[in-house]
Motif scaffolding. Sequence first.
Motif, short mmCIF file in Angstrom:
data_model
loop_
_atom_site.label_atom_id
_atom_site.label_comp_id
_atom_site.label_asym_id
_atom_site.label_seq_id
_atom_site.Cartn_x
_atom_site.Cartn_y
_atom_site.Cartn_z
N SER A 235 0.82 -1.20 0.00
CA SER A 235 0.00 0.00 0.00
C SER A 235 0.86 1.26 0.00
O SER A 235 2.03 1.24 0.39
N THR B 122 0.44 5.80 0.63
CA THR B 122 -0.41 6.75 1.33
C THR B 122 -1.55 7.21 0.43
O THR B 122 -1.49 7.08 -0.81
N LYS B 123 -2.59 7.75 1.03
CA LYS B 123 -3.73 8.24 0.25
C LYS B 123 -3.32 9.36 -0.69
O LYS B 123 -3.83 9.47 -1.81
N ASP B 124 -2.37 10.19 -0.23
CA ASP B 124 -1.89 11.28 -1.09
C ASP B 124 -1.15 10.72 -2.31
O ASP B 124 -1.34 11.20 -3.45
N ASP B 125 -0.31 9.70 -2.08
CA ASP B 125 0.41 9.09 -3.19
C ASP B 125 -0.54 8.37 -4.14
O ASP B 125 -0.38 8.40 -5.36
N GLU B 126 -1.56 7.73 -3.57
CA GLU B 126 -2.56 7.04 -4.38
C GLU B 126 -3.33 8.03 -5.25
O GLU B 126 -3.61 7.78 -6.42
#
Length: 379
Positions: free
Chosen positions: A4, A6-10
Amino acid sequence: MDFSITKDDEAAAAAFDRFCQDKIAPRAAKADAASTFPKETWGDLKEIGFFQSFYEGDYGLGLPWVQRCMMEESLAKACASTFLTACAHIGLCGAPVFYFGTPEQKQRWLRPLVDVEQIGCFGLTEPGCGTDAAAIKTRAKKSEKGWVLSGEKALITNAPIADFAVVFAVTDPEAGYGGVTMFGVDLKKPGVTRSAPYPKMGLRASPTGGLTFEEVALSDDDVIGEVGQGFIHAMQTLELGRIGMCHFGLGIAEAAYDCARKYAGERTAFGRPIARLQAVHFKIADMKIEIDAARMMARRVAWMKSKGEMVGPMASIAKAYATEMAVRVADAAVQIHGGWGYTTDFPAERYLRDARLGPIGEGTSEIQRELIARDLFAE
């Protein structure tokens, strides 16, 4: 193992995927038909930050390996030719300078690559040899002022358009693997000539050609890494390239899967969409199984790399499986399209042509199996 991010990277990876579908994918068919790489694509990739995703510090953003690989998959899905040319430029050519070059060499050569002021290529393959770097014939002889380079390179991505090349040459013919050295070469130097782009089966928008060096004068400052360490540097660079080729295969397979699924839902036979026929939807289900299996392998390699682990055997496993999988999936997509799959009215035939490079480039599937077997039976 945790693949997984981070949400920012995603979110950033998702934004890049949208960019690829909006900007890159619409140019793919026309560029393939014209056998020309769209010049505006360089500026678009620079603006979105693709070339900054490969390195860190003064030369990049230091993105996590998993995020970077997701971006590579998105680019290959949108246009495999764009993936090949862009990654040969910043990856194969840029990596040796970043990892083995001096600070001065990075500023001299890597900075223009990241800023897309110059186009780069990786000069290893020759008319008579590929992965076996110890068998190359190109020679660099010591001179009073440095080195004199003579020889020929073949099948080099970006050679017809490149300004700069990382070139491997024999500096000590008696030393075998220890007699190869890596050089940075300005392709505008006297004595450098290049071939016209090769006509190719696929990836036609990515220019491939040859380079010839006739007594090209180089200085000691043009040596990248240490004299005699070129073979090791080549293998380390190709290992990184194999991680990229996993996502080359994944991207093409995803594109082929999407077009096959769409066509199967729209094409009717015997009074219903062919997607309802078991022979067709089982084939599509198999495509999905193979893609997801390959993605897990590719993500594992990226995760291992991010942890600083040795990835050699796993990179070979993932590269061999993902690129061969892409050929199978693209072939299935053509079959699902029936006769129309054999025409240029649909992109399935392009995906199959493009995918076929995967089991050849960055070390053939046979070489990958040899590397895997050596690791399995190592004492």
